[in-house]
Design an enzyme around this catalytic site. Structure first.
Site, PDB file in Angstrom:
ATOM      1  N   HIS A  57       4.843   5.785  11.442  1.00  0.00           N
ATOM      2  CA  HIS A  57       4.319   5.661  10.076  1.00  0.00           C
ATOM      3  C   HIS A  57       3.370   6.844   9.868  1.00  0.00           C
ATOM      4  O   HIS A  57       2.142   6.706   9.873  1.00  0.00           O
ATOM      5  CB  HIS A  57       3.576   4.324   9.964  1.00  0.00           C
ATOM      6  N   ARG A  73       0.793  -1.219   0.000  1.00  0.00           N
ATOM      7  CA  ARG A  73       0.000   0.000   0.000  1.00  0.00           C
ATOM      8  C   ARG A  73       0.829   1.275   0.000  1.00  0.00           C
ATOM      9  O   ARG A  73       0.614   2.173  -0.805  1.00  0.00           O
ATOM     10  CB  ARG A  73      -0.899   0.082   1.259  1.00  0.00           C
ATOM     11  N   THR A  74       1.747   1.377   0.943  1.00  0.00           N
ATOM     12  CA  THR A  74       2.449   2.646   1.132  1.00  0.00           C
ATOM     13  C   THR A  74       3.304   2.941  -0.102  1.00  0.00           C
ATOM     14  O   THR A  74       3.274   4.047  -0.654  1.00  0.00           O
ATOM     15  CB  THR A  74       3.314   2.571   2.399  1.00  0.00           C
ATOM     16  N   LYS A  89      26.283  -3.151  -0.386  1.00  0.00           N
ATOM     17  CA  LYS A  89      27.755  -3.128  -0.537  1.00  0.00           C
ATOM     18  C   LYS A  89      28.403  -2.334   0.580  1.00  0.00           C
ATOM     19  O   LYS A  89      29.595  -2.043   0.529  1.00  0.00           O
ATOM     20  CB  LYS A  89      28.126  -2.493  -1.880  1.00  0.00           C
ATOM     21  N   ARG A 117      11.095   3.740   3.347  1.00  0.00           N
ATOM     22  CA  ARG A 117      10.770   2.806   4.443  1.00  0.00           C
ATOM     23  C   ARG A 117      12.023   1.999   4.741  1.00  0.00           C
ATOM     24  O   ARG A 117      12.755   1.587   3.841  1.00  0.00           O
ATOM     25  CB  ARG A 117       9.639   1.872   4.055  1.00  0.00           C
TER      26      ARG A 117
END
Ligand code: CP
Length: 340
Positions: A135, A57-58, A86, A107
């Protein structure tokens, strides 16, 4: 809060008037989200959508929201497909990415990581979820949904009665939502969780410093009666340190049609930030509620587009230009009617 060029990392940045502004702008995005008109106001602008933890969703709605404003989206998903694998630091990563982008959504699984990234970014950064911390855009879309659902019932956010159910320890959507609610008046909050998954003390203490009634329950049925909003959350198994811990909590609290009908007031709105855990052993929000008109979970996801469009429009300072750069849609916009 000024919004223009600002990072959006925590709901603690928002005063009540800022929340109300986001909601006003979100309302203005309806014709575009509903495909009644298109706007090219962000033509030429680039969103870097950096998701280092699973998301549907986000991630997709940030991308769609930017596209609906006319901008382009570049996306990276998963640590393994970025140079972080890396050994590149978040600070170097931010310096590079912010040279490519006008705004960044991110995120990451570590609490505080998005703020660390933002500290080195030349472009505004929006937190799409940092570990168990926050959030913010989810909380804004949740509160926007609460406002709309209550309006149908002739109620407002002030004097709201809400039960928040499930994993309140690790649920970042809950943490942000509770902090946002703090700035409204006389909210009655039932915190319903199994022992061991209670809300962090700093959040319950914050709520108590305002004029709110906060009650704790460890039995589902006792905590969900006499509320306007029943907000159910998934057990965040990915944050647990062992499989045994996940096994201990899975399926403990289950909201289904029978529980809802027996214990909730008629018209109690059912919400969930999603994803819900539909595995047989879990099912914190049963699919037998899917035809219940009070189930607002897919109205929540639709509202996510409006809120994320509003955030981009505010941060990039184009709110008053959106309509000026708009035109009618050119394709057939007939969409299937929604039951939910
Ligand atoms: N609500 C939410 O954050 O969903 P995703 O994990 O799918 O982005």
């Amino acid at each position: 809060m000024n919004f223009v060029g600002e990072h959006i990392l925590s709901v603690s940045q928002f005063e009540r008037k800022d929340i109300e502004l986001v909601f006003e702008v979100a309302d203005r995005m309806e014709p575009y989200a509903n495909r009644q008109r298109i706007t090219r106001v962000l033509q030429g602008a680039i969103l870097s959508n950096m998701f280092f933890e699973a998301s549907t969703r986000t991630r997709v709605s940030f991308g769609c929201a930017f596209n609906l404003l006319g901008g382009d989206v570049r996306e990276t998903t998963g640590i393994s497909s970025s140079a972080i694998a890396k050994g590149e630091s978040l600070r170097d990563f931010a310096r590079v990415l912010s040279g490519y982008s006008d705004v960044i959504a991110m995120r990451h699984s570590e609490a505080g990581s998005v703020a660390e990234f933002a500290g080195a970014s030349r472009s505004p950064v929006i937190n799409g979820g940092d570990g168990a911390n926050e959030h913010p855009s989810q909380a804004l879309l949740d509160l926007y949904t609460i406002k709309k659902e209550l309006a149908y019932r002739n109620k407002a956010i002030d004097d709201l009665r809400i039960a928040v159910v499930g994993d309140l320890k690790y649920g970042r959507a809950v943490h942000s939502l509770l902090k946002l609610l703090a700035v409204f008046k006389s909210v009655s909050i039932n915190l319903v969780s199994p022992p061991g998954l209670q809300v962090p003390e700093e959040i319950s203490d914050l709520l108590k410093t305002y004029d709110h009634s906060v009650s704790f329950f460890d039995k589902l049925e006792e905590g969900i009666s006499a509320v306007d909003i029943l907000y159910v959350t998934r057990t965040q198994e990915e944050r647990f340190s062992s499989q045994e811990e996940a096994d201990r909590y899975r399926g403990l609290f289950r909201v289904n049609e029978a529980i809802y009908t027996q214990h909730c007031e008629p018209n109690t709105v059912i919400m969930h930030p999603l994803p819900r855990d539909s595995r047989t052993a879990a099912q914190e929000l049963s699919e037998d509620l899917d035809n219940n008109p009070n189930l607002a979970i897919f109205r929540q996801t639709d509202n996510g587009i409006l809120i994320r469009m509003a955030l981009f429009a505010l941060v990039l300072d184009v709110v008053d230009l959106v309509d000026k750069h708009s035109s009618p849609v050119t394709w057939n916009t007939r969409r299937r009617s929604r039951k939910l």
